[in-house]
Design an enzyme around this catalytic site. Structure first.
Site, PDB file in Angstrom:
ATOM      1  N   LYS A 159       3.934  50.421 143.174  1.00 43.39           N
ATOM      2  CA  LYS A 159       3.154  50.269 144.487  1.00 43.39           C
ATOM      3  C   LYS A 159       3.206  51.620 144.957  1.00 43.39           C
ATOM      4  CE  LYS A 159       5.211  45.916 146.341  1.00 43.39           C
ATOM      5  NZ  LYS A 159       3.939  45.191 146.352  1.00 43.39           N
ATOM      6  N   ARG A 207       6.169  35.087 141.589  1.00 43.47           N
ATOM      7  CA  ARG A 207       5.971  33.956 141.012  1.00 43.47           C
ATOM      8  C   ARG A 207       6.693  33.803 139.564  1.00 43.47           C
ATOM      9  NH1 ARG A 207      -0.181  35.751 141.120  1.00 43.47           N
ATOM     10  NH2 ARG A 207       0.526  36.807 142.951  1.00 43.47           N
TER      11      ARG A 207
HETATM   12  N1  BES Z   1       6.395  41.115 147.481  1.00 50.04           N
HETATM   13  C1  BES Z   1       5.071  41.335 147.446  1.00 50.04           C
HETATM   14  C2  BES Z   1       4.096  40.747 148.260  1.00 50.04           C
HETATM   15  C3  BES Z   1       3.946  41.504 149.763  1.00 50.04           C
HETATM   16  C4  BES Z   1       3.184  42.638 149.851  1.00 50.04           C
HETATM   17  C5  BES Z   1       4.675  40.723 150.895  1.00 50.04           C
HETATM   18  C6  BES Z   1       3.091  43.248 151.140  1.00 50.04           C
HETATM   19  C7  BES Z   1       4.626  41.357 152.020  1.00 50.04           C
HETATM   20  C8  BES Z   1       3.945  42.604 152.313  1.00 50.04           C
HETATM   21  C9  BES Z   1       4.621  40.804 145.937  1.00 50.04           C
HETATM   22  O1  BES Z   1       5.551  40.649 144.998  1.00 50.04           O
HETATM   23  C10 BES Z   1       3.402  41.564 145.443  1.00 50.04           C
HETATM   24  O2  BES Z   1       3.380  42.701 145.307  1.00 50.04           O
HETATM   25  N2  BES Z   1       2.139  40.705 145.255  1.00 50.04           N
HETATM   26  C11 BES Z   1       0.932  41.576 144.839  1.00 50.04           C
HETATM   27  C12 BES Z   1       0.227  40.303 144.057  1.00 50.04           C
HETATM   28  C13 BES Z   1      -0.945  41.097 143.291  1.00 50.04           C
HETATM   29  C14 BES Z   1      -0.338  42.015 142.414  1.00 50.04           C
HETATM   30  C15 BES Z   1      -1.669  39.946 142.578  1.00 50.04           C
HETATM   31  C16 BES Z   1       0.196  41.681 146.261  1.00 50.04           C
HETATM   32  O3  BES Z   1       0.163  40.995 147.102  1.00 50.04           O
HETATM   33  O4  BES Z   1      -0.688  42.799 146.325  1.00 50.04           O
HETATM   34 MN    MN Z   2       5.385  42.702 143.883  1.00 46.92          MN
END
Ligand code: BES
Ligand code: MN
Ligand code: ZN
Length: 502
Positions: A266, A340
């Site tokens: 990230k 997931r």
């Molecule tokens: N924990 C994150 C989701 C999240 C992001 C929650 C920002 C709250 C604020 C999750 O693990 C994630 O990174 N999801 C990705 C999925 C994508 C790679 C398909 C997302 O939402 O960007």
């Molecule tokens: Mn994630």
């Protein structure tokens, strides 16, 4: 905090010996002829226009004649519904917090307060005064120690009062763990907290480590944990308050104690907030803490897959294919879609309990934050009755959610040339495609999924956990316990095994 519920007439309320008396004043006075210090103060202030109409409007009085309390705060509460009690108290208690009040009298005797309204009032007192102190020794701890809740008929609202107190325990348990930084809340720490909960009467905790999780064939969960030096934990909680053999509700909480994104790392901005990525797990732990106190007659299982998502020489790589516990293979196209991957194995595990229903709770997608913001959690379910029950529980507890669709067309993008499915499906409808992925592991189970990415914590100056959706989950379990009791012909009110005691 110590709470007390009392039957109080308006004149008795004026005699209450507390630092501050907060009086919720309805728009329409039920007993116009009533006299006494409180009624006269309200009538006078209304006549002079000092206490305006409008929920949350307030008038602060110092050393008002005829009152024991030196500060009397009148706050407009509209029709006195639970939602308006909450709105009025949020405004009123902000003043109490800054004043450092230790003993508060809360008067709800001027209207017909429902169980839900009393519950909301109790909850608001905790919410407004919560302070996180664990890793901040300089923080000023909560000043409020004692709250006396005055209503016209205490016996009629005892259930709402007890639920409110149990909710505080649950919500604050969830807040505490979600707020702790990731180095103070590792999977091992979470498991320890769950073990401690397991010592409460009616509760039991089992903790599985990497070897046992490997033996179960949870290849997807293991793949996420591989990149971290912290060992994974799979936490299994049991609350047995219901009849022996009655099918449990299974709660599954995402317990990523820190989400860097893994190799699909990230960006740096706001990455600290990914310590909250175990908000689902925290809500399951909090719900069990509340169950231990309220003791509704229902069986509940809690499942928490917990690990860190880190980049490392041993970390799972984009394109790697893993085999889940269900036997289905997954091409991990993006290591940041890790929630997931740990949930799918926990959902497969859930089937062994022959559950009444399975609800997973996860800070799953940024897309859900875009879709619903911080007001409502995302709700997905393959069963209309389950979706309705959860939506209703959210309305009752004022911990809202909103149903999103699960049309099969949304699963198109999850197709892979190298595995039974990929773990991502592009940007469009991201909250829904994540839910479609989970659905592939729930087969014939009555399953629902709550995406709490937008509701589990607040950013900015008020950064911190909300403790959501503990109120929704506890309400759902209370409703199910009521339904069970009614079904067993015992009468709907036979829901608690034993009176709650704090
Ligand atoms: N924990 C994150 C989701 C999240 C992001 C929650 C920002 C709250 C604020 C999750 O693990 C994630 O990174 N999801 C990705 C999925 C994508 C790679 C398909 C997302 O939402 O960007
Ligand atoms: Mn994630
Ligand atoms: Zn995550």
């Amino acid at each position: 905090m110590n709470f007390e519920l009392k039957s109080l007439s308006p004149s008795q309320a004026a005699q209450l010996n507390t630092d501050t008396l907060l009086v919720l004043v309805p728009d329409t006075q039920t007993d116009k002829a009533a006299s006494g210090a409180l009624q006269e103060l309200i009538a006078g202030a209304t006549r002079l226009g000092d206490l305006e109409q409008g929920v949350g409007k307030l008038l602060s009085c110092y050393r008002a004649p005829g009152f024991k309390a030196s500060r009397v705060l009148l706050v407009r509460v509209g029709d006195g519904s639970a939602a308006l009690v909450r709105k009025a108290l949020t405004a009123g208690l902000a003043a109490v917090k800054t004043a450092g009040v230790k003993k508060l009298g809360l008067v709800l005797s001027l209207f017909d307060a429902s169980n839900d309204a009393v519950r909301a009032a109790v909850q608001c007192c905790a919410d407004a005064t919560y302070v996180y102190t664990t890793t901040k020794p300089s923080a000023k701890a909560r000043a409020l120690q004692q709250v006396v809740v005055g209503v016209s008929q205490a016996a009629a609202v005892r259930a709402g009062f007890d639920t409110g107190r149990a909710l505080i325990t649950g919500v604050e348990f969830a807040k505490e763990w979600a707020n702790r930084p990731a180095n103070h809340a590792t999977p091992t720490h979470l498991a320890e907290a769950a073990r401690k909960l397991g010592r409460l009467p009616g509760l039991k905790t089992d903790v599985l480590g990497p070897k046992q999780v490997e033996a179960l064939g949870m290849g997807s969960f293991l793949a996420v944990a591989k990149g971290s030096a912290e060992p994974l934990r799979f936490i299994v909680l049991h609350y047995n308050g219901g009849p022996k053999g009655s099918a449990p509700v299974v709660l599954v909480g995402k317990g990523i104690t820190f989400d860097t994104g893994g190799i699909s790392i990230k960006p740096a901005a706001e990455m600290d907030e990914m310590k909250f990525d175990m908000g689902g797990a925290a809500s399951v732990l909090g719900t069990f803490a509340a169950l231990a106190e309220l003791r509704p007659a229902i069986n509940v299982v809690g499942l928490i897959p917990s690990c860190e998502n880190m980049p490392d020489g041993l970390a799972v790589k984009p394109g790697d294919v893993v085999t889940s516990m269900s036997g289905q293979t997954i091409e991990i196209l993006n290591t940041d879609a890790e929630g997931r991957l740990i949930l799918c194995d926990a959902l497969t595990y859930a089937a062994r309990f022959k559950p009444h229903s399975v609800i997973d709770i996860a800070t799953l997608t940024g897309a859900c934050v875009i879709a619903l913001g911080g007001v409502r959690s995302g709700l997905f379910s393959t069963r209309d009755d389950l979706a309705q029950a959860l939506q209703q529980a959210g309305e009752t507890a004022q911990d809202l959610c909103w149903r999103l669709p699960l049309d099969d067309e949304y699963a198109e993008g999850l197709k892979s040339n190298f595995a039974d499915m990929g773990n991502v499906a592009g940007r469009a409808g991201g909250a829904i495609t994540a839910a479609k992925f989970l659905q592939k592991f729930t087969a014939e189970l009555p399953w629902a999924h709550l995406d709490i990415a937008g509701t589990a914590w607040k950013s900015g100056a008020a950064k911190g956990s909300t403790g959501r959706p503990v109120p929704l989950l506890l309400q759902y379990l209370i409703d199910q316990a009521d339904a069970l009791a009614a079904g067993a012909g015992k009468g709907a009110k036979a829901r608690t095994k034993k009176a709650a005691k704090v």
